[in-house]
Design a protein around this motif. Sequence first.
Motif, PDB file in Angstrom:
ATOM      1  N   GLY A 121      38.307  64.340  -2.658  1.00 52.08           N
ATOM      2  CA  GLY A 121      37.135  63.365  -3.048  1.00 52.08           C
ATOM      3  C   GLY A 121      36.893  62.556  -4.445  1.00 52.08           C
ATOM      4  O   GLY A 121      36.015  62.568  -4.682  1.00 52.08           O
ATOM      5  N   MET A 122      37.322  62.117  -5.603  1.00 52.85           N
ATOM      6  CA  MET A 122      38.023  62.157  -6.517  1.00 52.85           C
ATOM      7  C   MET A 122      38.732  60.247  -6.268  1.00 52.85           C
ATOM      8  O   MET A 122      39.909  60.519  -6.951  1.00 52.85           O
ATOM      9  CB  MET A 122      38.371  62.744  -7.206  1.00 52.85           C
ATOM     10  N   LYS A 123      37.926  59.647  -5.872  1.00 56.41           N
ATOM     11  CA  LYS A 123      38.222  58.427  -4.628  1.00 56.41           C
ATOM     12  C   LYS A 123      38.560  56.827  -6.747  1.00 56.41           C
ATOM     13  O   LYS A 123      39.553  56.428  -6.172  1.00 56.41           O
ATOM     14  CB  LYS A 123      37.940  57.785  -4.064  1.00 56.41           C
ATOM     15  N   ALA A 124      37.607  57.033  -7.179  1.00 54.35           N
ATOM     16  CA  ALA A 124      38.023  56.465  -8.126  1.00 54.35           C
ATOM     17  C   ALA A 124      38.983  56.946  -9.845  1.00 54.35           C
ATOM     18  O   ALA A 124      39.225  56.184 -10.576  1.00 54.35           O
ATOM     19  CB  ALA A 124      36.750  56.130  -9.048  1.00 54.35           C
ATOM     20  N   ALA A 125      38.898  58.188  -9.644  1.00 56.85           N
ATOM     21  CA  ALA A 125      40.173  58.780 -10.427  1.00 56.85           C
ATOM     22  C   ALA A 125      41.404  58.087 -10.505  1.00 56.85           C
ATOM     23  O   ALA A 125      41.887  58.114  -9.560  1.00 56.85           O
ATOM     24  CB  ALA A 125      40.024  60.601 -10.238  1.00 56.85           C
ATOM     25  N   ARG A 126      42.291  58.146 -12.017  1.00 59.36           N
ATOM     26  CA  ARG A 126      43.135  57.163 -11.793  1.00 59.36           C
ATOM     27  C   ARG A 126      43.594  58.732 -13.236  1.00 59.36           C
ATOM     28  O   ARG A 126      43.357  59.402 -13.916  1.00 59.36           O
ATOM     29  CB  ARG A 126      42.701  55.574 -12.987  1.00 59.36           C
ATOM     30  N   LEU A 127      44.940  58.687 -12.644  1.00 58.64           N
ATOM     31  CA  LEU A 127      45.864  59.576 -13.164  1.00 58.64           C
ATOM     32  C   LEU A 127      47.373  59.658 -13.820  1.00 58.64           C
ATOM     33  O   LEU A 127      48.081  58.689 -12.569  1.00 58.64           O
ATOM     34  CB  LEU A 127      45.884  61.274 -13.177  1.00 58.64           C
ATOM     35  N   GLU A 128      47.698  59.342 -14.631  1.00 59.67           N
ATOM     36  CA  GLU A 128      48.908  58.549 -15.026  1.00 59.67           C
ATOM     37  C   GLU A 128      49.886  59.948 -15.956  1.00 59.67           C
ATOM     38  O   GLU A 128      49.522  60.626 -16.420  1.00 59.67           O
ATOM     39  CB  GLU A 128      48.861  57.338 -15.865  1.00 59.67           C
ATOM     40  N   THR A 129      51.351  59.201 -15.169  1.00 61.64           N
ATOM     41  CA  THR A 129      51.905  60.270 -16.310  1.00 61.64           C
ATOM     42  C   THR A 129      52.777  59.955 -17.424  1.00 61.64           C
ATOM     43  O   THR A 129      53.668  59.048 -16.667  1.00 61.64           O
ATOM     44  CB  THR A 129      53.094  61.387 -15.157  1.00 61.64           C
ATOM     45  N   VAL A 130      52.449  59.861 -18.738  1.00 62.86           N
ATOM     46  CA  VAL A 130      53.232  58.988 -19.765  1.00 62.86           C
ATOM     47  C   VAL A 130      54.313  60.184 -20.289  1.00 62.86           C
ATOM     48  O   VAL A 130      54.103  60.942 -20.662  1.00 62.86           O
ATOM     49  CB  VAL A 130      52.558  58.633 -20.418  1.00 62.86           C
TER      50      VAL A 130
ATOM     51  N   ALA B 217      63.210  70.280 -29.055  1.00 66.00           N
ATOM     52  CA  ALA B 217      64.272  71.537 -28.520  1.00 66.00           C
ATOM     53  C   ALA B 217      64.421  71.314 -26.647  1.00 66.00           C
ATOM     54  O   ALA B 217      64.938  71.416 -25.917  1.00 66.00           O
ATOM     55  CB  ALA B 217      63.222  72.688 -28.780  1.00 66.00           C
ATOM     56  N   GLU B 218      63.210  70.575 -26.894  1.00 61.04           N
ATOM     57  CA  GLU B 218      62.488  70.017 -25.585  1.00 61.04           C
ATOM     58  C   GLU B 218      63.338  68.394 -24.945  1.00 61.04           C
ATOM     59  O   GLU B 218      63.182  67.806 -24.280  1.00 61.04           O
ATOM     60  CB  GLU B 218      61.415  70.111 -24.515  1.00 61.04           C
ATOM     61  N   GLY B 219      64.222  67.845 -26.286  1.00 60.36           N
ATOM     62  CA  GLY B 219      64.539  66.036 -25.319  1.00 60.36           C
ATOM     63  C   GLY B 219      63.661  65.902 -26.861  1.00 60.36           C
ATOM     64  O   GLY B 219      62.973  65.926 -27.164  1.00 60.36           O
ATOM     65  N   LEU B 220      63.838  64.668 -26.678  1.00 57.50           N
ATOM     66  CA  LEU B 220      62.637  63.297 -27.254  1.00 57.50           C
ATOM     67  C   LEU B 220      61.305  62.907 -27.003  1.00 57.50           C
ATOM     68  O   LEU B 220      60.856  61.814 -27.234  1.00 57.50           O
ATOM     69  CB  LEU B 220      63.980  61.869 -27.682  1.00 57.50           C
ATOM     70  N   ASP B 221      61.321  63.794 -25.441  1.00 57.16           N
ATOM     71  CA  ASP B 221      59.748  62.892 -25.733  1.00 57.16           C
ATOM     72  C   ASP B 221      58.367  63.639 -25.956  1.00 57.16           C
ATOM     73  O   ASP B 221      58.604  64.799 -25.302  1.00 57.16           O
ATOM     74  CB  ASP B 221      59.956  62.360 -23.860  1.00 57.16           C
ATOM     75  N   LEU B 222      57.819  62.927 -25.311  1.00 51.63           N
ATOM     76  CA  LEU B 222      55.964  62.489 -25.330  1.00 51.63           C
ATOM     77  C   LEU B 222      55.984  63.278 -23.997  1.00 51.63           C
ATOM     78  O   LEU B 222      55.628  62.173 -23.423  1.00 51.63           O
ATOM     79  CB  LEU B 222      55.029  62.464 -26.485  1.00 51.63           C
ATOM     80  N   VAL B 223      55.539  63.769 -23.337  1.00 46.18           N
ATOM     81  CA  VAL B 223      54.666  63.781 -21.834  1.00 46.18           C
ATOM     82  C   VAL B 223      53.301  64.674 -22.111  1.00 46.18           C
ATOM     83  O   VAL B 223      53.325  65.034 -22.433  1.00 46.18           O
ATOM     84  CB  VAL B 223      55.650  65.005 -20.990  1.00 46.18           C
ATOM     85  N   GLU B 224      52.823  63.960 -21.127  1.00 49.28           N
ATOM     86  CA  GLU B 224      51.300  64.152 -21.232  1.00 49.28           C
ATOM     87  C   GLU B 224      50.722  62.700 -20.265  1.00 49.28           C
ATOM     88  O   GLU B 224      50.982  62.304 -19.639  1.00 49.28           O
ATOM     89  CB  GLU B 224      50.188  62.846 -22.477  1.00 49.28           C
ATOM     90  N   PHE B 225      49.904  64.236 -19.719  1.00 46.55           N
ATOM     91  CA  PHE B 225      49.497  63.087 -18.198  1.00 46.55           C
ATOM     92  C   PHE B 225      47.570  63.067 -18.415  1.00 46.55           C
ATOM     93  O   PHE B 225      47.158  63.445 -19.349  1.00 46.55           O
ATOM     94  CB  PHE B 225      48.474  64.590 -17.978  1.00 46.55           C
ATOM     95  N   ARG B 226      47.245  61.982 -18.370  1.00 44.51           N
ATOM     96  CA  ARG B 226      46.512  61.024 -19.163  1.00 44.51           C
ATOM     97  C   ARG B 226      44.971  60.138 -17.443  1.00 44.51           C
ATOM     98  O   ARG B 226      45.690  60.215 -16.755  1.00 44.51           O
ATOM     99  CB  ARG B 226      46.494  59.695 -20.124  1.00 44.51           C
TER     100      ARG B 226
ATOM    101  N   LEU C 298      44.340  64.024 -20.812  1.00 40.88           N
ATOM    102  CA  LEU C 298      43.685  65.311 -19.208  1.00 40.88           C
ATOM    103  C   LEU C 298      42.615  66.084 -20.566  1.00 40.88           C
ATOM    104  O   LEU C 298      41.969  65.999 -19.965  1.00 40.88           O
ATOM    105  CB  LEU C 298      44.451  65.328 -18.649  1.00 40.88           C
ATOM    106  N   ALA C 299      42.920  67.116 -20.454  1.00 42.27           N
ATOM    107  CA  ALA C 299      43.166  68.106 -21.873  1.00 42.27           C
ATOM    108  C   ALA C 299      41.524  67.807 -22.306  1.00 42.27           C
ATOM    109  O   ALA C 299      40.954  68.315 -22.832  1.00 42.27           O
ATOM    110  CB  ALA C 299      43.951  68.164 -22.220  1.00 42.27           C
TER     111      ALA C 299
END
Length: 367
Positions: free
Chosen positions: A198-207, A215-224, A236-237
């Motif tokens: 039911g969130m037809k207009a919602a957008r989520l991107e994994t950046v 220790a977890e690599g070179l990346d910053l992973v974030e949900f927008r 997202l948070a």
Amino acid sequence: MRFQLDELDALALGEGELMELDQEQQRLGHADALIRLCQQSVAALYDGEEGTCNDQLGQIRHWLEEARDHDNALSEALDTVESARLQVEAAAEALRHYLDRLDLDPERLAQVEERLGQAYSLARKHRVRPEELAEHHQQLAREVDTLEHFDEHLEALAKAEEEAREHYMGQARKLSKARKTAATTLTRQIATQLKALGMKAARLETVVEDDSPGAEGLDLVEFRFSANPGQPLRPLAKVASGGELSRVSLAIQVICARNLTVPSLVFDEVDVGVGGGVAEIVGRLLRELGEHAQVLCITHQAQVASQGHQHWQVHKIQSKNTTRTRIQPLAPDARVEELARMLGGVEITDSTLAHAREMLEKGQEVA
């Protein structure tokens, strides 16, 4: 440190040598007693003028040989006596060899005691136990070598650091590439699930962005996330409401269910702001998750509650001075009544009960 090492080098105490010196000192220091006792033992066993163990066992053997002529059952006893006599001979021979090697050597005793004294003195000086002195010597030698060849060690460390960095960067870049590929796939799959919820207009991107090595690599992973048209994607948070967070989490969990390692999932009113067909879809997704892990869901939607494998009712009990919360499992008939109450409010009619029963039966048929 060099002076201390020179002292230990001069002693040159070998691994395990201290125990050997202690044993030798005990032997040399009591050589008189050892010679006397071993000579007495040899005489009593074999070399005495009369009445030795060997003589007595020989006499017993003779008696038993004569007795065996009358009863063969004594053969075993005779064999045992003969075996004992042979062992007495072997013991006497071993003692003779020991005596041949055992000498009164006051000069060697003085050397051993002097070396032990040096070892114990250095152990006290270096504040270690005597038996740890050899290991301490090796450790001190390594430290002195490191200090005296500092440039060489520094160069080796720099080389090792560079090799480690190159290895890290190679693995980290592979990880970044895999993450970006997975992020594209995950973003597309989440968008499909959000529309179903039911969130037809919602957008989520994994950046996946470059960040400093860690220790977890070179990346910053974030949900927008953006819930409404025209709004920019933001973390997202920070921008999602509780219900939106729950539904996004549900969408992600459904996608990852096949690789799920979390044993229990708790959703608090994941169906806030939805109803009707969307609420039923939420219930189906939760039930699907329940095939892979334990799922607990707090809900006020009958469409969601009807699809649970089990159903608990939570309500408050208040008295004048206290408030308690009661949780009780519901049997099938009680589930129908609770679903009817969730559908129809205070007054429950026959049609509401029939609707609740139909909803429950349909919900339990979902694969």
